[in-house]
Scaffold this motif. Structure first.
Motif, PDB file in Angstrom:
ATOM      1  N   PRO A 462       0.941  -1.296  -0.054  1.00 57.22           N
ATOM      2  CA  PRO A 462      -0.155   0.114   0.014  1.00 57.22           C
ATOM      3  C   PRO A 462       0.825   1.254   0.173  1.00 57.22           C
ATOM      4  N   ARG A 463       2.069   1.266   0.853  1.00 58.53           N
ATOM      5  CA  ARG A 463       2.590   2.580   0.826  1.00 58.53           C
ATOM      6  C   ARG A 463       3.422   2.751  -0.426  1.00 58.53           C
ATOM      7  N   PRO A 464       4.214   1.834  -1.099  1.00 59.75           N
ATOM      8  CA  PRO A 464       4.856   2.075  -2.420  1.00 59.75           C
ATOM      9  C   PRO A 464       3.659   2.497  -3.478  1.00 59.75           C
ATOM     10  N   PHE A 465       2.536   1.788  -3.624  1.00 59.06           N
ATOM     11  CA  PHE A 465       1.444   2.223  -4.277  1.00 59.06           C
ATOM     12  C   PHE A 465       0.792   3.623  -4.304  1.00 59.06           C
ATOM     13  N   THR A 466       0.898   4.095  -2.971  1.00 57.88           N
ATOM     14  CA  THR A 466       0.473   5.181  -2.769  1.00 57.88           C
ATOM     15  C   THR A 466       1.508   6.357  -3.114  1.00 57.88           C
ATOM     16  N   THR A 467       2.649   6.124  -3.083  1.00 61.10           N
ATOM     17  CA  THR A 467       3.700   6.976  -3.385  1.00 61.10           C
ATOM     18  C   THR A 467       3.876   7.128  -4.836  1.00 61.10           C
ATOM     19  N   VAL A 468       3.811   6.097  -5.613  1.00 64.98           N
ATOM     20  CA  VAL A 468       3.919   5.917  -7.080  1.00 64.98           C
ATOM     21  C   VAL A 468       2.866   6.705  -7.653  1.00 64.98           C
ATOM     22  N   GLY A 469       1.280   6.492  -7.084  1.00 68.35           N
ATOM     23  CA  GLY A 469       0.295   7.000  -7.768  1.00 68.35           C
ATOM     24  C   GLY A 469       0.339   8.623  -7.453  1.00 68.35           C
ATOM     25  N   LEU A 470       0.633   9.106  -6.189  1.00 61.88           N
ATOM     26  CA  LEU A 470       0.717  10.393  -6.098  1.00 61.88           C
ATOM     27  C   LEU A 470       1.824  11.003  -6.677  1.00 61.88           C
ATOM     28  N   GLU A 471       2.798  10.666  -7.066  1.00 64.88           N
ATOM     29  CA  GLU A 471       3.948  11.290  -7.656  1.00 64.88           C
ATOM     30  C   GLU A 471       4.029  11.324  -9.141  1.00 64.88           C
ATOM     31  N   TRP A 472       3.460  10.332  -9.898  1.00 61.74           N
ATOM     32  CA  TRP A 472       3.433   9.927 -11.207  1.00 61.74           C
ATOM     33  C   TRP A 472       1.953  10.435 -11.799  1.00 61.74           C
ATOM     34  N   GLY A 473       0.965  10.076 -10.982  1.00 60.04           N
ATOM     35  CA  GLY A 473      -0.381  10.265 -11.772  1.00 60.04           C
ATOM     36  C   GLY A 473      -1.161  11.217 -11.071  1.00 60.04           C
ATOM     37  N   GLY A 474      -0.572  11.700  -9.764  1.00 56.74           N
ATOM     38  CA  GLY A 474      -1.468  12.529  -8.832  1.00 56.74           C
ATOM     39  C   GLY A 474      -2.888  11.863  -8.462  1.00 56.74           C
ATOM     40  N   LEU A 475      -2.782  10.743  -8.137  1.00 53.91           N
ATOM     41  CA  LEU A 475      -4.081   9.786  -7.822  1.00 53.91           C
ATOM     42  C   LEU A 475      -4.122   9.802  -6.337  1.00 53.91           C
ATOM     43  N   ALA A 476      -5.442   9.806  -5.909  1.00 53.48           N
ATOM     44  CA  ALA A 476      -6.012   9.700  -4.570  1.00 53.48           C
ATOM     45  C   ALA A 476      -5.231   8.465  -4.124  1.00 53.48           C
ATOM     46  N   THR A 477      -5.273   8.600  -2.652  1.00 57.88           N
ATOM     47  CA  THR A 477      -4.796   7.236  -1.837  1.00 57.88           C
ATOM     48  C   THR A 477      -5.430   6.027  -2.253  1.00 57.88           C
ATOM     49  N   GLU A 478      -6.896   6.070  -2.294  1.00 56.72           N
ATOM     50  CA  GLU A 478      -7.697   4.906  -2.469  1.00 56.72           C
ATOM     51  C   GLU A 478      -7.454   4.546  -3.916  1.00 56.72           C
ATOM     52  N   THR A 479      -7.463   5.433  -4.898  1.00 56.49           N
ATOM     53  CA  THR A 479      -7.262   5.208  -6.252  1.00 56.49           C
ATOM     54  C   THR A 479      -5.984   4.414  -6.681  1.00 56.49           C
ATOM     55  N   SER A 480      -5.023   5.009  -5.936  1.00 59.78           N
ATOM     56  CA  SER A 480      -3.691   4.397  -6.087  1.00 59.78           C
ATOM     57  C   SER A 480      -3.454   3.195  -5.687  1.00 59.78           C
ATOM     58  N   ILE A 481      -4.076   2.713  -4.464  1.00 60.80           N
ATOM     59  CA  ILE A 481      -4.065   1.304  -3.968  1.00 60.80           C
ATOM     60  C   ILE A 481      -4.736   0.169  -4.866  1.00 60.80           C
ATOM     61  N   TYR A 482      -5.889   0.874  -5.111  1.00 57.84           N
ATOM     62  CA  TYR A 482      -6.847  -0.311  -6.017  1.00 57.84           C
ATOM     63  C   TYR A 482      -6.157  -0.299  -7.375  1.00 57.84           C
ATOM     64  N   VAL A 483      -5.563   0.467  -8.069  1.00 58.28           N
ATOM     65  CA  VAL A 483      -5.174   0.371  -9.443  1.00 58.28           C
ATOM     66  C   VAL A 483      -3.682  -0.754  -9.128  1.00 58.28           C
ATOM     67  N   GLY A 484      -3.019  -0.343  -8.075  1.00 52.71           N
ATOM     68  CA  GLY A 484      -1.674  -1.031  -7.772  1.00 52.71           C
ATOM     69  C   GLY A 484      -1.953  -2.537  -7.541  1.00 52.71           C
ATOM     70  N   TYR A 485      -2.898  -2.899  -7.076  1.00 48.33           N
ATOM     71  CA  TYR A 485      -3.295  -4.199  -6.758  1.00 48.33           C
ATOM     72  C   TYR A 485      -4.111  -5.087  -7.956  1.00 48.33           C
ATOM     73  N   VAL A 486      -4.606  -4.042  -9.068  1.00 49.27           N
ATOM     74  CA  VAL A 486      -5.290  -4.753 -10.116  1.00 49.27           C
ATOM     75  C   VAL A 486      -3.978  -5.104 -11.219  1.00 49.27           C
ATOM     76  N   VAL A 487      -3.146  -4.113 -11.109  1.00 48.74           N
ATOM     77  CA  VAL A 487      -1.674  -4.225 -11.954  1.00 48.74           C
ATOM     78  C   VAL A 487      -1.209  -5.524 -11.640  1.00 48.74           C
ATOM     79  N   ALA A 488      -1.038  -5.620 -10.173  1.00 52.93           N
ATOM     80  CA  ALA A 488      -0.098  -6.720  -9.544  1.00 52.93           C
ATOM     81  C   ALA A 488      -0.842  -8.167  -9.871  1.00 52.93           C
ATOM     82  N   ALA A 489      -2.123  -8.239 -10.049  1.00 55.48           N
ATOM     83  CA  ALA A 489      -2.874  -9.444 -10.339  1.00 55.48           C
ATOM     84  C   ALA A 489      -2.659  -9.554 -11.869  1.00 55.48           C
ATOM     85  N   LEU A 490      -2.681  -8.565 -12.535  1.00 51.50           N
ATOM     86  CA  LEU A 490      -2.719  -8.992 -14.094  1.00 51.50           C
ATOM     87  C   LEU A 490      -1.090  -9.232 -14.347  1.00 51.50           C
TER      88      LEU A 490
END
Length: 644
Positions: A462-490
């Motif tokens: 969760p913490r790395p997903f939040t950092t990457v989503g905020l710095e690269w895409g400006g995503l909110a915490t919830e969206t960053s974690i959700y997208v991160g786990y979806v990408v990990a599953a793929l």
């Protein structure tokens, strides 16, 4: 000594039958386990509830509550006052009302340092009043808590609960029979406020230091024996739900649950646990509702955070009357609460005599741990028997080790592999040939190590997903974690390619299959000791594919590459990977739910609220409350000496 020295001792008739029919036996055990658990919902296979703690004396409590009109007045005043505080708690009004009752009134401030943000902080304040026991030295206490929800909250309001609490405080103040302090607690920010108050009350920290600053308290009562969390959504109540599921599936003592049901039945309330029915099918639905709620590991009320401190607690949630018939009003509900606290006031020691591990198909019946554990044992036995059957197929025969070529003894073992299995009409003959095969532990070790590393990485993601989503895409915490786990599953779809590049023969992958089956069965049994429902659902879902997947030799009819597909099947059944693979929607192996880390407080900026609610529904549909960060950071009880 013959059993220890005879090379053919492991080839008895029973062993031959097991090797020939272990697949069918595993299927029978799996079906038998599910049927057994389903039958437990029938009244012939469970028992009626009873009181183990005679000191409660619920039948001797005579209700004298007569402050129902006072509760109505309090509710009218609170509704008017709340319009002036649309996004916060009306602290001046609450403090003034408690002081008018001559109670010891205190406030408690706390701060949450958002663990997935950059310096983001949230503050909150709880209000509590203590009715000192006139017949003791404040050595023990009882708690009546209510979460305050402002008009702008997305959750149903609880103002009738606060009105009833104030009227109960006025009524209790006139009584002289109290042997325990009674603490009236109004919390802010749902479970976060309760957790901060409990940590400050016990002067401890449950999780990672520096995340939740619980603050200090200026007033305390005695050791808390029990707690009741009250949530009434209307003045006229149609039915009351008794919520018992706590953090990581922990349950209160069954005597407390029985006491609540007895008091509600005595006053004629329609108190139920997940809408129980008399018919077996409806009882099964009620039982499965409790199992699915408990398996999430998320408390379904503020009561769930008291359990980790060794405090028995339940939540009473009242819903508005919509059907025909007479509703329950403040008078009946006040008498129920009076009966509960007077019975708890009679306790001479902590709850300990009744069950802490149980399931309930109805309000007046229960299933003890001795009845619901055998079905899970059958499901795990299917995994163990298949592992044992595979091992018998490839077991080593020491008598043939001398026949191996001298140059290959260092790198090769003699293994038994099935060349022919057939049943005769008379005695079911079984023949086995010996052959020399290559056997290497490297693929097995690499696969097991990679799977565990992947599980730990997802647990800490969760913490790395939040950092990457905020710095690269400006995503909110919830969206960053959700997208991160979806990408990990793929990305995990690439596991077959990685597994095929490791190498190894069929015997190596068979050994990996055995290791995965053994670890899955062991983990399920270990989890069942803490959260039976989670273990049961995991076993029900993962046992069929684990039994179906078996390594096979390459053949022209097999899909290319067959070894890679079989290795994927084995890797996907690894227990740690299986539970962590879809981390956004399932409990992790350490009991941490990732959606805990992506919830914001009720006081979060309005721009984030719609995203927050959508994300929580997508990740965890049963969740109805703002989730608690501390519960995610420290899932285990801090008082292991207490029964849980």
């Amino acid at each position: 000594m013959g059993l220890l020295t005879d090379p053919g001792a492991g080839r008895g008739k029973l062993t031959q039958i097991l090797v020939m029919y272990y697949n069918k036996l595993c299927v029978v055990l799996y079906i038998a386990g599910l049927v057994w658990f389903a039958l437990l919902a029938h009244e012939h296979f469970n028992a009626g509830t009873y009181f183990s703690e005679n000191a409660l004396l619920p039948g001797l409590v005579k209700g004298d509550f007569d402050e129902d009109m006072t509760a109505k007045n309090y509710q009218s005043e609170l509704l008017e006052e709340s319009s002036r505080y649309p996004d916060s708690v009306p602290y001046p009004w609450l403090l003034a009302k408690f002081r008018q009752l001559s109670l010891d009134v205190y406030t408690h401030n706390f701060t949450l340092n958002y663990p997935l943000g950059y310096g983001t902080k949230y503050t909150g304040k709880n209000v509590y009043a203590i009715l000192r026991a006139p017949r003791s030295a404040s050595t023990e206490a009882l708690v009546l808590s209510v979460p305050y929800r402002p008009p702008s909250s997305a959750h149903p309001g609880t103002m009738p609960s606060i009105a009833l609490m104030l009227s109960l405080a006025k009524f209790f103040r006139r009584q002289k029979y109290w042997a325990k302090d009674v603490i009236f607690l109004v919390t802010e920010h749902e479970q976060l406020g309760v957790q901060a108050w409990l940590e400050a009350y016990h002067q401890t920290t449950c999780g990672r230091s520096g995340v939740l600053d619980h603050g200090d308290m200026t007033g305390r009562g005695g050791a808390i024996q029990a707690a009741i969390n009250l949530e009434l959504h209307a003045e006229k109540i149609g039915h009351v739900d008794v919520k018992v599921e706590g953090l990581n599936g922990q349950l209160p003592n069954l005597d407390l649950v029985n006491l609540v049901h007895r008091m509600c039945s005595k006053e004629g309330e329609n108190s139920n646990h997940r809408d129980p029915m008399k018919e077996w099918f409806h009882q099964l639905k009620t039982l499965m509702a409790m199992v699915t709620t408990q398996a999430t590991g998320i408390p379904n009320g503020n009561h769930g955070l008291f359990h980790r401190f060794g405090i028995e607690a339940v939540t009473l949630e009242g819903f508005e009357k919509r059907e025909k018939g007479s509703p329950a009003v403040f008078y009946q509900l006040g008498r129920v609460m009076e009966g509960l606290f007077r019975s708890l006031n009679n306790l001479l020691e902590r709850f300990h005599q009744s069950y802490f591990f149980y399931l309930q198909p109805t309000t007046d019946r229960y299933i003890s741990i001795g009845m619901y554990m055998p079905p899970l044992g059958l499901l795990c036995a299917a995994l163990l028997i298949k592992a044992f059957g595979l091992w018998l197929r490839m077991q080593k025969d020491p008598a043939d080790s001398a026949s191996a070529p001298a140059g290959r003894k260092g790198d090769e073992d003699i293994r038994e592999v099935d060349k022919e299995e057939h049943s005769g009409e008379g005695d079911g003959a079984y023949s086995v040939e010996q052959q020399v095969v290559n056997f290497s532990l490297v693929p097995v070790g690499v696969a097991v190590l990679a799977t565990h590393v992947l599980g730990v990485a997802l647990l800490s993601a969760p913490r790395p997903f939040t950092t990457v989503g905020l710095e690269w895409g400006g995503l909110a915490t919830e969206t960053s974690i959700y997208v991160g786990y979806v990408v990990a599953a793929l990305v995990m779809i690439l596991i077959p390619l990685l597994a095929s590049s490791i190498g190894g023969n069929m015997e190596s992958w068979t050994l990996l299959n055995i290791v995965a089956l053994l670890e899955l069965a062991t983990l399920l049994l270990a989890v069942s000791m803490h959260n039976f429902s989670l273990a049961l659902l995991a076993a029900t879902i993962y046992t069929p594919p684990a039994l179906w997947m078996t390594p096979a030799k390459n053949s022209p009819l097999s899909p290319p590459p067959p070894r890679a597909s079989n290795s994927l099947a084995i890797l996907s059944q690894h227990s740690l990977l299986a539970i962590n693979r879809h981390a956004p929607g399932h409990m992790t192996s350490a009991g941490t739910h990732p959606s805990h880390m992506c919830s914001l407080l009720t006081s979060s900026p309005p721009a984030h609220r719609s995203i927050r609610r959508w994300t929580i529904l997508a990740l965890n549909p049963p969740t109805r409350y703002d989730l608690l960060f501390r519960a995610a950071l420290s899932p285990l009880p801090i008082f292991p000496s207490q029964p849980y």
